[in-house]
Write a protein that holds these residues in place. Structure first.
Motif, PDB file in Angstrom:
ATOM      1  N   VAL A   1       0.848  -1.198   0.000  1.00 26.75           N
ATOM      2  CA  VAL A   1       0.000   0.000   0.000  1.00 26.75           C
ATOM      3  C   VAL A   1       0.880   1.243   0.000  1.00 26.75           C
ATOM      4  O   VAL A   1       1.721   1.411   0.879  1.00 26.75           O
ATOM      5  N   SER A   2       0.684   2.108  -0.973  1.00 26.36           N
ATOM      6  CA  SER A   2       1.498   3.323  -1.044  1.00 26.36           C
ATOM      7  C   SER A   2       0.906   4.419  -0.168  1.00 26.36           C
ATOM      8  O   SER A   2      -0.227   4.321   0.311  1.00 26.36           O
ATOM      9  N   MET A   3       1.659   5.489  -0.007  1.00 32.69           N
ATOM     10  CA  MET A   3       1.214   6.597   0.831  1.00 32.69           C
ATOM     11  C   MET A   3      -0.060   7.233   0.311  1.00 32.69           C
ATOM     12  O   MET A   3      -0.873   7.738   1.082  1.00 32.69           O
TER      13      MET A   3
ATOM     14  N   THR B   1      -5.686   4.220  -0.634  1.00 36.89           N
ATOM     15  CA  THR B   1      -6.676   4.181   0.442  1.00 36.89           C
ATOM     16  C   THR B   1      -6.704   2.775   1.019  1.00 36.89           C
ATOM     17  O   THR B   1      -6.770   1.801   0.270  1.00 36.89           O
ATOM     18  N   LEU B   2      -6.636   2.676   2.340  1.00 39.00           N
ATOM     19  CA  LEU B   2      -6.670   1.391   3.023  1.00 39.00           C
ATOM     20  C   LEU B   2      -7.864   1.362   3.973  1.00 39.00           C
ATOM     21  O   LEU B   2      -7.979   2.216   4.860  1.00 39.00           O
ATOM     22  N   TYR B   3      -8.751   0.397   3.772  1.00 40.68           N
ATOM     23  CA  TYR B   3      -9.861   0.156   4.695  1.00 40.68           C
ATOM     24  C   TYR B   3      -9.450  -0.946   5.666  1.00 40.68           C
ATOM     25  O   TYR B   3      -9.013  -2.022   5.249  1.00 40.68           O
TER      26      TYR B   3
ATOM     27  N   VAL C   1     -11.466 -10.331   4.208  1.00 41.76           N
ATOM     28  CA  VAL C   1     -10.242  -9.581   3.916  1.00 41.76           C
ATOM     29  C   VAL C   1      -9.239  -9.645   5.058  1.00 41.76           C
ATOM     30  O   VAL C   1      -8.180  -9.017   4.998  1.00 41.76           O
ATOM     31  N   GLY C   2      -9.539 -10.404   6.113  1.00 39.01           N
ATOM     32  CA  GLY C   2      -8.648 -10.514   7.256  1.00 39.01           C
ATOM     33  C   GLY C   2      -7.292 -11.086   6.886  1.00 39.01           C
ATOM     34  O   GLY C   2      -7.150 -11.827   5.908  1.00 39.01           O
TER      35      GLY C   2
ATOM     36  N   PRO D   1      -2.566  -7.147   3.080  1.00 39.35           N
ATOM     37  CA  PRO D   1      -3.798  -6.518   2.585  1.00 39.35           C
ATOM     38  C   PRO D   1      -4.096  -7.025   1.182  1.00 39.35           C
ATOM     39  O   PRO D   1      -3.204  -7.492   0.464  1.00 39.35           O
ATOM     40  N   VAL D   2      -5.357  -6.936   0.780  1.00 42.45           N
ATOM     41  CA  VAL D   2      -5.786  -7.371  -0.539  1.00 42.45           C
ATOM     42  C   VAL D   2      -6.431  -6.183  -1.248  1.00 42.45           C
ATOM     43  O   VAL D   2      -7.095  -5.349  -0.612  1.00 42.45           O
ATOM     44  N   SER D   3      -6.200  -6.067  -2.538  1.00 45.77           N
ATOM     45  CA  SER D   3      -6.686  -4.886  -3.271  1.00 45.77           C
ATOM     46  C   SER D   3      -8.077  -5.100  -3.844  1.00 45.77           C
ATOM     47  O   SER D   3      -8.530  -6.236  -4.029  1.00 45.77           O
ATOM     48  N   ARG D   4      -8.732  -3.988  -4.151  1.00 44.85           N
ATOM     49  CA  ARG D   4     -10.024  -4.033  -4.825  1.00 44.85           C
ATOM     50  C   ARG D   4      -9.928  -4.831  -6.116  1.00 44.85           C
ATOM     51  O   ARG D   4     -10.776  -5.684  -6.404  1.00 44.85           O
ATOM     52  N   ASP D   5      -8.886  -4.575  -6.908  1.00 42.79           N
ATOM     53  CA  ASP D   5      -8.773  -5.231  -8.206  1.00 42.79           C
ATOM     54  C   ASP D   5      -8.512  -6.726  -8.064  1.00 42.79           C
ATOM     55  O   ASP D   5      -8.978  -7.519  -8.890  1.00 42.79           O
TER      56      ASP D   5
END
Length: 202
Positions: free
Chosen positions: A47-49, A52-54, A163-164, A172-176
């Motif tokens: 995840v870059s700066m 967005t991270l949920y 997504v845990g 983390p896992v991405s939307r795509d």
């Protein structure tokens, strides 16, 4: 550039600071410090700066607010949104540090942000969710599932994804990635009502 091109990530159940989660969830870490550091490194590697991270709750457990905030500050991403569940309930209340960009109890990504599909987020897994029979995907945490859980849901035509970290190699896992995971899967209705709605295209 439109919202559909923004990089969006999801995670849950990191349980930063919670030593007992290592044996309880059979995590491959020799100590809580190693777990904390590896989970943070895995987030920062992906995840870059400006992404967005949920975080679908259980960010930390059984540590102080100050300790949890210090761990949050080691995550490089600036826009981290917390969807609260059974832990982390105090974030967003007066007196707590501004660890998260937003603190919500439920969240949705509209189809325009997900290449035509809706994503519905809650800490807990739901039996039904907004737009389920219109290919909406439900994201959750809480149950500390293994990867087989998500594979089984896909095989059964259930567009529900944990997504845990325990279900996603502690990353983390991405939307795509989630959209690609369910590509071509038609949702299976749980009831006659859902079947009728699907047939009518509602």
């Amino acid at each position: 550039m439109g919202d559909s091109f923004l990089m969006i990530w999801f995670t849950a159940d990191t349980h930063f600071g919670h030593a007992n989660i290592i044996p309880a969830a059979d995590r491959p870490f020799s100590s809580i410090d190693r777990m904390n550091s590896q989970l943070i490194a895995n987030i920062n590697d992906r995840v870059s700066m400006t992404d967005t991270l949920y975080v679908l709750d259980d960010f930390s457990y059984r540590i102080t607010v100050e300790q949890a905030y210090a761990l949050r500050r080691r995550i490089n991403c600036r826009k981290v949104i917390l969807v609260r569940g059974n832990h982390d309930k105090g974030w967003g209340e007066p007196g707590h540090p501004p660890a998260f960009s937003e603190v919500l109890d439920y969240a949705e990504l509209k189809p325009g942000m997900c290449h035509g599909q809706r994503m519905c987020m809650l800490h807990y897994p739901m039996l039904s969710w907004n737009g389920k029979w219109r290919h909406a995907i439900h994201l959750h945490g809480h149950i500390h599932a293994k990867p087989e859980y998500n594979l089984r849901n896909r095989d059964l035509g259930i567009l529900r994804y944990d997504v845990g970290v325990d279900a996603n190699n502690y990353c983390p896992v991405s939307r795509d990635e989630i959209l690609a995971f369910f590509k071509g899967v038609d949702p299976v209705p749980d009831s006659d009502r859902e079947r009728r709605l699907m047939e009518r295209g509602e």
